[in-house]
Design an enzyme around this catalytic site. Structure first.
Site, PDB file in Angstrom:
ATOM      1  N   GLU A  56       0.080   1.345  14.606  1.00  0.00           N
ATOM      2  CA  GLU A  56      -0.121   0.962  16.003  1.00  0.00           C
ATOM      3  C   GLU A  56      -1.146  -0.162  16.128  1.00  0.00           C
ATOM      4  O   GLU A  56      -0.959  -1.119  16.888  1.00  0.00           O
ATOM      5  CB  GLU A  56      -0.571   2.171  16.820  1.00  0.00           C
ATOM      6  N   CYS A  91      -5.545   6.237  16.970  1.00  0.00           N
ATOM      7  CA  CYS A  91      -4.607   5.231  17.452  1.00  0.00           C
ATOM      8  C   CYS A  91      -4.320   5.402  18.934  1.00  0.00           C
ATOM      9  O   CYS A  91      -4.009   4.433  19.632  1.00  0.00           O
ATOM     10  CB  CYS A  91      -3.309   5.298  16.649  1.00  0.00           C
ATOM     11  N   THR A 168      17.625  14.880 -23.634  1.00  0.00           N
ATOM     12  CA  THR A 168      16.532  13.980 -23.277  1.00  0.00           C
ATOM     13  C   THR A 168      15.787  13.458 -24.498  1.00  0.00           C
ATOM     14  O   THR A 168      14.940  12.566 -24.369  1.00  0.00           O
ATOM     15  CB  THR A 168      15.528  14.694 -22.364  1.00  0.00           C
TER      16      THR A 168
END
Length: 371
Positions: A56, A91, A168
């Site tokens: 903002e 804000c 893996t």
């Protein structure tokens, strides 16, 4: 500038929030667009690094830089404006002081310090508040932040790189490299968006990895978390010396080894489970949440992966499958054995994408995002 029909202010604000994917942690990813009373865009911005201005304020500064007045304007923001003093001021106060007439927010902030208080303060100041546009997209973008605020644990995402037959690494532990460079760079992008990367002592001792973000640009390095029950991490490991926090979780304390790691800048946390020989992983996640970790990116071996999956602690998987077969080797996650297929971990595929020659799958544990 008046937005076209294909670029509504709420969509523009969400696009801005996406641009700060790797920037704002531990704060949420937020975008803001200001429109004049006739619908022209007069300012826009997104939240900066922690301690910097929120979306903002950045949008108000942008409007000022353009020579535009925000009096009577509408603020389109992807999360409820904050109402408390944290690293920055509220804000809400900035929007009120600027003379904003209306705020359109995607959804409420789950932070207990805000949680509707921002909307209440705006309404008390005579500002019209609308909530809803872009809510699902904003929540998804900030799933880690919502997880930390609502569940008290980070959103846990496990990264896997495997052959088509699910291996893996070879039986001897060799894993470099199963996937191609493009997939490895993409994996670094997922590291960059996380607040912390978690690995185990087996990976540290076997690979001596850096586990940092190198292959994509980033303004910050995520924390590194090491699960090391017996404090076996070598003080000379390559992972030290970077501009990041290293957290070592142990089950058994050793004053001499602790001192050696602390001398390298590590923070040592002793969190034994009920048996006293392994790290209490649920407690580790709660501790990371207290340390403001929103998204936790796991890159570990099949044993630690299996422990996390078996304990139900993983929320999501990002898996890269290479077009090759390995045969004998280490799997993705060593858990079980299961007695019935109904006990399998049910997943929902979220996306599939080719990354170079490899296939990337994003899969989420079914229902895990409903909190």
């Amino acid at each position: 500038m008046r937005p076209s029909g294909a670029a509504r202010p709420s969509e523009m604000a969400l696009a801005l929030a996406h641009t700060c994917l790797t920037v704002t942690a531990p704060n949420p990813r937020v975008g803001c667009v200001l429109t004049s009373p006739v619908g022209d865009v007069i300012g826009a911005g997104h939240t900066q690094q922690a301690g910097g201005p929120h979306a903002e304020v950045m949008a108000l500064r942008d409007a000022e830089a353009r020579g535009m007045s925000a009096v009577g304007a509408t603020a389109w923001v992807t999360l409820e404006p904050c109402s408390h003093h944290g690293r920055t001021g509220p804000c809400c106060d900035a929007l009120i002081a600027a003379g904003i007439r209306k705020v359109v927010a995607s959804l409420a902030d789950p932070n207990p310090l805000v949680a509707g208080q921002g909307f209440a303060r705006l309404r008390a100041a005579g500002i019209e508040v609308e909530v809803g546009p872009g809510a699902a997209e904003s929540r998804e973008l900030n799933l880690g932040f919502f997880s930390r605020m609502v569940r008290g644990t980070p959103w846990v995402r496990m990264k896997l790189a495997a052959s088509l037959d699910g291996k893996t690494a070879l039986d001897n532990g060799l894993s470099q490299w199963i996937t191609a460079p493009a997939a490895r760079a993409d994996g670094h992008a997922w590291r960059a968006r996380a607040c912390a990367v978690l690995t185990g002592i087996g990976t540290v001792l076997g690979d001596d990895p850096l586990l940092d973000v190198r292959l994509v640009e980033t303004l910050r390095q995520p924390h590194l978390v090491i699960v090391d029950s017996r404090l076996e991490t070598p003080p000379g490991a390559r992972l030290f010396g970077l501009q990041r926090q290293v957290l070592v979780y142990a089950a058994l304390d050793d004053p001499a080894r602790r001192a050696g790691l602390e001398a390298r800048g590590a923070t040592v946390i002793v969190l034994p489970d009920a048996g006293g020989t392994q790290v209490d992983m649920p407690a580790l996640l709660r501790d990371l949440a207290r340390r403001e970790v929103n998204e936790l990116h796991v890159e570990a071996g099949h044993r630690l992966n299996g422990a996390l999956v078996g304990a139900g602690l993983v929320d999501e998987f990002v898996a890269y499958l290479a077009p090759k077969l390995i045969g004998h080797g280490q799997g993705m996650a060593d858990f079980g054995p299961l007695g019935d297929l109904a006990q399998a971990v049910a997943l929902e595929f979220r996306s599939t994408q080719m990354i170079g020659p490899d296939l990337r799958l994003l899969a989420r544990v079914a229902g895990r995002d409903r909190f």
